[in-house]
Write an enzyme that holds these catalytic residues in place. Structure first.
Site, PDB file in Angstrom:
ATOM      1  N   HIS A 205     -10.202  22.437 -12.667  1.00 30.14           N
ATOM      2  CA  HIS A 205     -11.480  22.063 -13.289  1.00 30.14           C
ATOM      3  C   HIS A 205     -11.401  21.791 -14.785  1.00 30.14           C
ATOM      4  O   HIS A 205     -12.415  21.455 -15.387  1.00 30.14           O
ATOM      5  CB  HIS A 205     -12.542  23.140 -13.021  1.00 30.14           C
ATOM      6  CG  HIS A 205     -12.310  24.422 -13.798  1.00 30.14           C
ATOM      7  ND1 HIS A 205     -11.472  25.406 -13.376  1.00 30.14           N
ATOM      8  CD2 HIS A 205     -12.817  24.854 -14.979  1.00 30.14           C
ATOM      9  CE1 HIS A 205     -11.479  26.408 -14.243  1.00 30.14           C
ATOM     10  NE2 HIS A 205     -12.277  26.091 -15.230  1.00 30.14           N
TER      11      HIS A 205
HETATM   12  C1  UD1 Z   1     -17.287  26.132 -17.794  1.00 26.63           C
HETATM   13  C2  UD1 Z   1     -16.577  26.646 -19.041  1.00 26.63           C
HETATM   14  C3  UD1 Z   1     -15.099  26.807 -18.752  1.00 26.63           C
HETATM   15  C4  UD1 Z   1     -14.882  27.678 -17.541  1.00 26.63           C
HETATM   16  C5  UD1 Z   1     -15.678  27.164 -16.365  1.00 26.63           C
HETATM   17  C6  UD1 Z   1     -15.574  28.166 -15.271  1.00 26.63           C
HETATM   18  C7  UD1 Z   1     -17.609  25.859 -21.131  1.00 26.63           C
HETATM   19  C8  UD1 Z   1     -17.463  24.951 -22.269  1.00 26.63           C
HETATM   20  N1  UD1 Z   1     -16.704  25.696 -20.135  1.00 26.63           N
HETATM   21  O1  UD1 Z   1     -16.751  24.857 -17.508  1.00 26.63           O
HETATM   22  O2  UD1 Z   1     -14.470  27.422 -19.866  1.00 26.63           O
HETATM   23  O3  UD1 Z   1     -13.506  27.693 -17.230  1.00 26.63           O
HETATM   24  O4  UD1 Z   1     -17.059  27.037 -16.730  1.00 26.63           O
HETATM   25  O5  UD1 Z   1     -15.948  27.687 -14.043  1.00 26.63           O
HETATM   26  O6  UD1 Z   1     -18.466  26.707 -21.121  1.00 26.63           O
HETATM   27  N2  UD1 Z   1     -21.905  22.079 -12.186  1.00 26.63           N
HETATM   28  C9  UD1 Z   1     -22.524  22.137 -10.954  1.00 26.63           C
HETATM   29  N3  UD1 Z   1     -23.025  23.339 -10.549  1.00 26.63           N
HETATM   30  C10 UD1 Z   1     -22.951  24.467 -11.280  1.00 26.63           C
HETATM   31  C11 UD1 Z   1     -22.337  24.389 -12.536  1.00 26.63           C
HETATM   32  C12 UD1 Z   1     -21.817  23.186 -12.969  1.00 26.63           C
HETATM   33  O7  UD1 Z   1     -22.616  21.149 -10.249  1.00 26.63           O
HETATM   34  O8  UD1 Z   1     -23.428  25.540 -10.839  1.00 26.63           O
HETATM   35  C13 UD1 Z   1     -21.320  20.779 -12.615  1.00 26.63           C
HETATM   36  C14 UD1 Z   1     -22.282  19.943 -13.452  1.00 26.63           C
HETATM   37  O9  UD1 Z   1     -22.055  18.601 -13.131  1.00 26.63           O
HETATM   38  C15 UD1 Z   1     -21.801  20.213 -14.860  1.00 26.63           C
HETATM   39  C16 UD1 Z   1     -20.313  20.403 -14.674  1.00 26.63           C
HETATM   40  O10 UD1 Z   1     -20.183  21.041 -13.421  1.00 26.63           O
HETATM   41  O11 UD1 Z   1     -22.099  19.168 -15.732  1.00 26.63           O
HETATM   42  C17 UD1 Z   1     -19.674  21.231 -15.758  1.00 26.63           C
HETATM   43  O12 UD1 Z   1     -20.323  22.496 -15.901  1.00 26.63           O
HETATM   44  P1  UD1 Z   1     -20.244  23.297 -17.304  1.00 26.63           P
HETATM   45  O13 UD1 Z   1     -20.836  24.648 -17.152  1.00 26.63           O
HETATM   46  O14 UD1 Z   1     -20.772  22.449 -18.394  1.00 26.63           O
HETATM   47  O15 UD1 Z   1     -18.706  23.409 -17.580  1.00 26.63           O
HETATM   48  P2  UD1 Z   1     -17.541  23.834 -16.608  1.00 26.63           P
HETATM   49  O16 UD1 Z   1     -16.643  22.676 -16.434  1.00 26.63           O
HETATM   50  O17 UD1 Z   1     -18.119  24.490 -15.410  1.00 26.63           O
HETATM   51  N1  UDP Z   2     -13.096  32.028  -8.046  1.00 20.06           N
HETATM   52  C1  UDP Z   2     -13.885  32.212  -6.910  1.00 20.06           C
HETATM   53  N2  UDP Z   2     -13.995  31.189  -6.000  1.00 20.06           N
HETATM   54  C2  UDP Z   2     -13.338  30.013  -6.147  1.00 20.06           C
HETATM   55  C3  UDP Z   2     -12.541  29.835  -7.306  1.00 20.06           C
HETATM   56  C4  UDP Z   2     -12.453  30.856  -8.241  1.00 20.06           C
HETATM   57  O1  UDP Z   2     -14.475  33.279  -6.720  1.00 20.06           O
HETATM   58  O2  UDP Z   2     -13.472  29.152  -5.281  1.00 20.06           O
HETATM   59  C5  UDP Z   2     -13.027  33.126  -9.042  1.00 20.06           C
HETATM   60  C6  UDP Z   2     -11.650  33.566  -9.442  1.00 20.06           C
HETATM   61  O3  UDP Z   2     -11.121  34.502  -8.522  1.00 20.06           O
HETATM   62  C7  UDP Z   2     -11.918  34.190 -10.808  1.00 20.06           C
HETATM   63  C8  UDP Z   2     -12.997  33.283 -11.366  1.00 20.06           C
HETATM   64  O4  UDP Z   2     -13.590  32.626 -10.259  1.00 20.06           O
HETATM   65  O5  UDP Z   2     -12.407  35.500 -10.668  1.00 20.06           O
HETATM   66  C9  UDP Z   2     -12.383  32.278 -12.320  1.00 20.06           C
HETATM   67  O6  UDP Z   2     -13.323  31.328 -12.677  1.00 20.06           O
HETATM   68  P1  UDP Z   2     -12.932  29.858 -13.161  1.00 20.06           P
HETATM   69  O7  UDP Z   2     -11.597  29.480 -12.680  1.00 20.06           O
HETATM   70  O8  UDP Z   2     -14.081  29.006 -12.792  1.00 20.06           O
HETATM   71  O9  UDP Z   2     -12.980  30.012 -14.746  1.00 20.06           O
HETATM   72  P2  UDP Z   2     -11.872  30.321 -15.861  1.00 20.06           P
HETATM   73  O10 UDP Z   2     -11.275  31.634 -15.542  1.00 20.06           O
HETATM   74  O11 UDP Z   2     -10.912  29.192 -15.854  1.00 20.06           O
HETATM   75  O12 UDP Z   2     -12.655  30.315 -17.130  1.00 20.06           O
END
Ligand code: UD1
Ligand code: UDP
Length: 359
Positions: A205
């Site tokens: 992601h």
């Molecule tokens: C965010 C964090 C990242 C983290 C990740 C964990 C920031 C800058 N980034 O990235 O560090 O690793 O979360 O998962 O805070 N979306 C959905 N449903 C949801 C949430 C998001 O569809 O419930 C989609 C939307 O299109 C959104 C995109 O995902 O625009 C990105 O979501 P966002 O929270 O902005 O950043 P992440 O890439 O999730």
């Molecule tokens: N995770 C989960 N389901 C998934 C993928 C990840 O429960 O399908 C959990 C994972 O075990 C960890 C957390 O989500 O506890 C990590 O989140 P993510 O990778 O979104 O964020 P990051 O750690 O990169 O910020």
């Protein structure tokens, strides 16, 4: 100021970090409330964690949703400012490096509310990562900095943070993993998905991997080459779904793309995997504890302890297929070192420091 502690969460990785801190503070009788900013909102990205980890329902959900960095951060700040005005908390606790973390830190600093940062001091030294900006700003504004690894302590020291603010406590995300490890049923996870004995789990992601169509195409090519060697299951984060699909991700018969999994189901799958391919921060740490080889598709990591004390290695898209081949041939290690203080008690240590500070 009251003696109320407010926890600010919002994105998936926040929830497993907050759960043990909230539990330990409750055991000390500290009054606390849980705030959800609404940064993540899909059931699979948020609610499932509350159910599975026994987190209390959020007292407040700001429901900010998705947006550009500035719009999302600003919406969280505006919502939190009103909330802090009403609640007058004695301490804020923020987690990790997401936009909800930095937004809360900025508001806390302006309103002079003491700020505790859980997972302070991690550095990728890569300013192109939004998380690195969030970490730098949050740490700079924090009064209590809870570090998960010795390198994080050293970074904070090098940046001039006063030693009395820094607390090396271990890793609350690992508290959650150890507290739930008996629930991670690898046979069930594998059978439910109809996977072969030997399979690879992937999560992807990071903007650097999925945002640009050329990066997405190179990633898909590499993942297809992995799927030529072993069945791959990829619970796909919503961020890159459209671009990866357009680049043909779904077109390999041995690469199964599924919706994000609940925490227990996901770690059940990881526990039984021959290897994990990921760009997640948390997954690098969890594989290290579970002893599953982790191939991190990034040029750097803010979690080098997972390389020196764990199962992690950094790989490029180009070299991924050959490294997967080597890992599949070598099999899993019988034993491996784990990082210091990743012992399931970080939440308790954090709670002790916060409670003492409130007194
Ligand atoms: C965010 C964090 C990242 C983290 C990740 C964990 C920031 C800058 N980034 O990235 O560090 O690793 O979360 O998962 O805070 N979306 C959905 N449903 C949801 C949430 C998001 O569809 O419930 C989609 C939307 O299109 C959104 C995109 O995902 O625009 C990105 O979501 P966002 O929270 O902005 O950043 P992440 O890439 O999730
Ligand atoms: N995770 C989960 N389901 C998934 C993928 C990840 O429960 O399908 C959990 C994972 O075990 C960890 C957390 O989500 O506890 C990590 O989140 P993510 O990778 O979104 O964020 P990051 O750690 O990169 O910020």
């Amino acid at each position: 100021m009251s003696d109320l502690v407010l926890h600010i969460t919002g994105a998936r990785p926040n929830f497993p970090k907050a759960a043990p801190v909230i539990r330990a503070l409750a055991a000390l009788g500290v009054s606390q409330k849980l705030v959800h900013t609404g940064q993540h909102y899909d059931e699979r990205m948020s609610e499932v964690f509350f159910r599975q980890l026994g987190l209390p329902e959020p007292d407040v959900n700001l429901e900010v949703g998705s947006g550009t960095h500035a719009k999302q951060t600003a919406a969280i700040m505006t919502g939190l400012e009103d909330l802090f005005e009403a609640e007058r908390p004695g301490m804020l606790v923020v987690y990790g490096d997401v936009n909800s973390t930095v937004a809360a830190a900025l508001v806390a600093a302006k309103m002079q509310i003491p700020l505790a940062h859980v997972e302070a001091g991690l550095r990728s030294f890569d300013p192109s990562m939004p998380e690195e900006v969030n970490r730098l700003v949050t740490d700079r504004l924090s009064d209590l900095l809870f570090a998960t690894s010795p390198d994080a302590v050293a970074h904070l020291g090098n940046e001039g943070v006063a030693p009395e603010k820094i607390h090396f406590v271990g890793n609350p995300m690992i508290d959650t993993l150890l507290a739930n490890i008996d629930r991670f049923d690898q046979d069930k996870a594998r059978t439910e998905l109809g996977l072969a004995d030997r399979y690879v789990v992937a999560t992807l992601h990071r903007p650097g991997n999925v945002d640009d169509p050329a990066d997405a195409a190179a990633l898909v090519k590499a993942m297809h080459a992995v799927a030529d060697q072993a069945e791959v299951v990829l619970p796909l984060h919503p961020r890159g779904r459209g671009r990866l699909q357009a680049a043909g991700l779904f077109d390999h018969p041995a690469l199964r793309v599924i919706d994000p999994l609940g925490y227990v189901e996901f770690l059940g799958l990881v526990r039984g995997a021959a290897a994990v391919v990921t760009d997640s921060g948390g997954v690098q740490e969890e594989t290290t504890m579970l002893g599953v080889p982790c191939l991190t598709l990034r040029p750097n990591t803010e979690r080098p302890v997972t390389i020196t004390h764990g199962t992690n290695q950094l790989v490029t898209r180009e070299r991924l297929p050959q490294i997967v081949e080597a890992v599949l041939t070598a099999g899993r290690a019988e034993s491996w070192p784990t990082p210091p203080l990743w012992d399931g008690r970080a939440g308790e240590r954090i709670a002790q420091v916060i409670a003492a500070r409130l007194r």
